[in-house]
Design a protein around this motif. Structure first.
Motif: not given
Length: 575
Positions: A23, A30, A75
């Motif tokens: 990540e 992100r 995300l």
């Protein structure tokens, strides 16, 4: 004391790893990528896939310039490839795509980062795929091997193709070049966000093959590219001449608009407002289907560019034929082109496609392509077809080309000479023009190559008498043979050397490095030098000189309106 701040720029990225994923919090948002082991597990590469660099070009955004994508929220899953841009699926299958999913929502790019993410900023290489502007995708090309061998970041991109990417009315309604603007937007995304992945936004190299190389050249001669990239690699493509940009594309556009039901016969060559709305609403698969019908409709024996949707002069990104705008030394295009380093080359058998064009002539001339191509076919069909399209049916040019490429050694030798004709017309002489111009006017690096090592693997079957390296067969080598099942030890070493040259060039604008042990590759400015990637590496000079004289001097002398000769560029150096 400041210790080398200008070249030792360290970055610290906000990253986290877990379960084979990684990540990252980038300036774009992100996202979750893949941590992958290659080289039998000895090396790691990080992949961030399907990153949207522009908004989906659908609805009101269809046939418009790309709009920058908003920064990501939450995300984002960057672990799977996205679809190809709209194209014919059966043709795509022939090119061994990773998948056959197509969509208009396709403006994505893939980022390959080597080894680690906490490091000195790395050079960046942006790959623009080929495919005749009507097929292809970035996901076909695995950038992991190239990234790790050269310690560079590799980016592969999608851009709109065919009618979706290059339809034009040559006016403000539909100015065209949407696919090229997509490439430009992907480069801008790279410039703005690649530092978050450890990339240097001031060391960007564009590289592409075939139509991708043409795109690189058009971007390298566009004022809109100023400051966006520093180096360009053109593999088997690029042309300063007007032919690819010929306005036949306008007629093709109107034909498809009519075929999909958005224009009445009585409308002529004007498009009413309701037709524009219709075009933005019509089924995408229908557009692909009707475009394919048009592409297959030419009556020419050797149609070349005439049936393609392709770049055109839009007055902004492409302001004029490159050879014309580069004559103006005060133009922004001249300044951009001469501010970058160029590495360009071709393969020894680029013109093999003439074989497929000759296939439909076998019954008419009672021959088999298994044995070669007769002189009669070359001189009565193939050359006259080119001369009709490009040289106003000038019989003297047909005779000169027939004389230059006639071979008395039999059908096989004549077949190889026909391939040379096609390769010289489309690739070799246009390359010489570009390199001659750049080496004359630019103080930056100019380098040339020729691939002659016939691969033990083939992209697709070729006649037994074909002895050269086919169009596109260097690509597997450049990307580290990642999709080749069987290759020789020498091919492995050769391709490693090629990757080192390419990535050295991306770092400095010079393919040579003082510590890799490779043969020194001289500048093209050194007596038109080039490197021959063959059974061994060799330095040679004046590629195909005898044949190039035909295009450089003989043909222009026979055609008073001919504007191809690079000797026409009589502009003082440095001005």
């Amino acid at each position: 004391m400041v210790l080398g701040c200008s070249f030792l720029l360290l970055i610290v990225l906000d990253i986290a790893k877990s379960d084979g994923n990684i990540e990252i919090i980038s300036s774009f948002g992100r996202m979750k990528g893949i941590e992958k082991a290659i080289n039998n597990g000895s090396t790691k590469v990080y992949e961030f896939l399907k990153i949207p660099y522009a908004k989906p070009p659908v609805g009101k955004l269809r046939f418009q310039k790309p709009q920058p994508h908003d920064k990501l929220s939450g995300l984002y899953d960057a672990t799977k490839f996205g679809p190809s841009c709209m194209q014919n699926i059966t043709i795509a299958n022939m090119y061994e795509h990773g998948h056959l999913k197509v969509s208009e929502d396709c403006l994505h790019l893939n980022v390959y980062v080597p080894h680690d993410l906490n490091t000195i900023l790395r050079p960046v290489m942006v790959w623009i795929h080929g495919g005749g502007w009507y097929l292809g995708q970035g996901t076909t090309f695995d950038g992991s091997a190239l990234a790790t061998v050269g310690d560079v970041i590799v980016i592969t991109i999608n851009y709109r193709l065919g009618f979706f990417g290059f339809m034009t009315t040559l006016n403000d309604q539909f100015p065209g070049n949407y696919g090229l603007y997509d490439c430009l937007e992907a480069i801008r995304w790279t410039k703005n966000h690649i530092a978050s992945f450890g990339g240097d936004p001031n060391k960007i190299t564009l590289f592409g093959q075939s139509a991708g190389a043409f795109n690189v050249m058009y971007l390298a001669t566009s004022p809109l590219s100023k400051g966006l990239f520093q180096h360009a690699i053109l593999e088997s493509g690029g042309d300063l001449r007007p032919y690819v940009l010929e306005p036949t594309i306008k007629n093709h556009s109107y034909q498809v608009i009519k075929r999909v039901g958005c224009l009445n016969i009585t409308d002529g060559m004007s498009i009413p407002t309701d037709a524009i709305q219709c075009l933005q609403d019509v089924n995408a698969e229908m557009i692909v289907r009707e475009s394919a019908v048009l592409r297959e409709s030419s009556n020419e024996s050797l149609p070349l560019w005439s049936t393609y949707f392709r770049p055109s002069i839009d007055g902004e990104l492409i302001q004029d034929v490159p050879e014309q705008i580069l004559k103006n030394t005060s133009s922004a295009s001249f300044q951009v082109f001469n501010s970058i380093d160029i590495l360009q080359g071709i393969n020894s058998g680029e013109g093999e496609s003439i074989v497929s064009y000759s296939r439909k002539l076998q019954n008419k001339y009672n021959f088999s392509l298994d044995n070669g191509i007769p002189t009669e076919v070359l001189c009565k069909e193939l050359i006259p077809s080119v001369v009709r399209q490009f040289y106003n049916s000038n019989d003297r040019i047909s005779q000169a080309l027939c004389g230059a490429y006639t071979n008395s050694g039999g059908l096989e030798e004549q077949g190889r000479s026909a391939i040379d004709f096609m390769g010289d017309l489309v690739f070799a002489y246009p390359m010489q023009q570009i390199l001659d111009f750049h080496s004359k006017f630019s103080s930056r690096g100019t380098y040339q190559y020729l691939f002659t090592k016939v691969p033990s693997y083939r992209m697709y079957p070729v006649p037994s008498w074909f002895l050269g390296v086919n169009h596109g067969e260097e690509i597997s080598c450049v990307f580290g043979l990642t999709k080749v099942a069987n290759y020789t030890h020498y091919e492995h070493n050769l391709c490693r050397t090629v990757m080192e040259y390419w990535t050295n060039f991306a770092k400095t604008g010079n393919p040579n490095s003082g510590n890799d042990g490779n043969l020194i590759w001289p500048s093209y400015k050194n007596r038109n030098a080039y490197i021959d990637f063959g059974d061994k590496l060799r330095i040679r000079h004046d590629l195909f000189r005898g044949r190039m004289v035909v295009w450089e001097k003989t043909i222009p002398a026979l055609h008073v309106n001919f504007i191809l000769s690079h000797t026409d560029f009589n502009v003082p150096f440095g001005k």
